[in-house]
Design a protein around this motif. Structure first.
Motif, short mmCIF file in Angstrom:
data_model
loop_
_atom_site.label_atom_id
_atom_site.label_comp_id
_atom_site.label_asym_id
_atom_site.label_seq_id
_atom_site.Cartn_x
_atom_site.Cartn_y
_atom_site.Cartn_z
N CYS A 45 0.83 -1.21 0.00
CA CYS A 45 0.00 0.00 0.00
C CYS A 45 0.86 1.26 0.00
O CYS A 45 0.56 2.23 -0.71
CB CYS A 45 -0.93 0.00 1.22
N LEU A 73 -1.34 5.07 5.96
CA LEU A 73 -2.21 4.14 5.25
C LEU A 73 -1.66 2.72 5.37
O LEU A 73 -2.41 1.76 5.61
CB LEU A 73 -2.33 4.53 3.78
N SER A 77 -3.36 -0.52 7.20
CA SER A 77 -3.51 -1.81 6.51
C SER A 77 -2.98 -2.94 7.38
O SER A 77 -3.60 -4.01 7.49
CB SER A 77 -2.79 -1.79 5.17
N GLY A 184 -12.27 -2.90 7.04
CA GLY A 184 -11.72 -2.02 6.01
C GLY A 184 -12.30 -0.62 6.11
O GLY A 184 -11.57 0.38 6.02
N PHE A 185 -13.61 -0.52 6.33
CA PHE A 185 -14.25 0.79 6.46
C PHE A 185 -13.75 1.53 7.70
O PHE A 185 -13.43 2.72 7.64
CB PHE A 185 -15.77 0.61 6.53
N MET A 188 -10.06 2.67 7.29
CA MET A 188 -9.95 3.74 6.30
C MET A 188 -10.45 5.05 6.87
O MET A 188 -9.88 6.13 6.62
CB MET A 188 -10.74 3.36 5.04
N GLU A 189 -11.52 4.99 7.66
CA GLU A 189 -12.01 6.21 8.31
C GLU A 189 -11.00 6.74 9.33
O GLU A 189 -10.82 7.95 9.46
CB GLU A 189 -13.36 5.92 8.99
N TRP A 191 -7.82 6.41 9.11
CA TRP A 191 -6.73 7.02 8.34
C TRP A 191 -7.15 8.37 7.78
O TRP A 191 -6.38 9.33 7.80
CB TRP A 191 -6.32 6.09 7.21
N TRP A 192 -8.37 8.45 7.28
CA TRP A 192 -8.81 9.63 6.55
C TRP A 192 -9.06 10.83 7.46
O TRP A 192 -8.72 11.96 7.11
CB TRP A 192 -10.07 9.31 5.75
N GLY A 198 -4.76 11.00 3.66
CA GLY A 198 -5.30 11.48 2.40
C GLY A 198 -4.67 12.76 1.92
O GLY A 198 -5.31 13.55 1.23
#
Length: 208
Positions: A45, A73, A77, A184-185, A188-189, A191-192, A198
């Motif tokens: 990644c 990120l 992961s 995963g959701f 990702m949230e 991280w974001w 991002g």
């Protein structure tokens, strides 16, 4: 345990039996694989996001994450993969809670770690984040993991091959798909937003 992995492609029943024997003798012998294996998607990644780049639909400019954002990120992961293994191990024990062969947590963890190896290897495709490649390779990796789980559950858990065992395997696979999407959701949230991921570098060549 690693010595038995190639046999999973040729004689899976014997391989699973031998892996279980190793797990019974050394319940935590799988731990290095569990901790090192998820580094594959993490590093892939990072390379794909920070150095290879990708383009959004409708745009021609290649997008790159900043090294710091790509590192976060990759960390998400890695942690997401580990959490997924832990959740699936507890779910496997829960699905098998009524059977005499209900596995201990280390036995369940070793089983889920081995079944996740195809997904670890498939994550190498993240180094080239081209959507069709990611979808095809990801589907192949997930499919092979499901096959290993479905046909390996009876041999590894010392259960008879019957409709009940197939139902248990189908339940575990269903829980696994839900776990994959949910974790995963969540990560990702994380991280974001909370970790301020991002951050993009709009350059054509990240080496410039």
């Amino acid at each position: 345990m690693l010595a038995h992995l190639p046999a999973l492609l040729t004689t899976p029943a014997d391989a699973w039996t031998n892996i279980r024997k190793d797990a019974d003798q050394q319940p935590w012998g799988f731990l290095p694989l569990m901790l090192i294996g998820p580094l594959i998607p993490a590093v892939a990644c990072y390379i794909g996001a920070a150095h290879t780049g990708w383009s959004f639909y409708g745009g021609e400019k290649t997008q790159y994450l900043t090294p710091g954002s790509a590192a976060i990120l990759g960390l998400m992961s890695y942690l997401g993969f580990l959490v997924g293994l832990l959740v699936m191990s507890f779910m496997t024990r829960w699905v098998l809670f009524r059977v005499p062969q209900r596995p201990s947590l280390p036995i369940s963890l070793s089983f889920m770690t081995v079944t996740s190896i195809p997904m670890m290897v498939a994550s190498l495709a993240a180094m080239l984040p081209y959507r069709p490649v990611l979808l095809i390779v990801g589907a192949l990796g997930a499919g092979l993991s499901c096959i290993l789980l479905f046909f390996g559950l009876p041999s590894y858990m010392k259960m008879p091959r019957n409709d009940h065992t197939r139902l248990f395997a189908a339940c575990i696979i269903g829980v696994g798909l839900l776990t994959l999407v949910t974790i995963g959701f969540v990560f990702m949230e994380m991280w974001w937003q909370p970790l301020e991921g991002g951050s993009y570098e709009n350059v054509v060549d990240p080496g410039e």
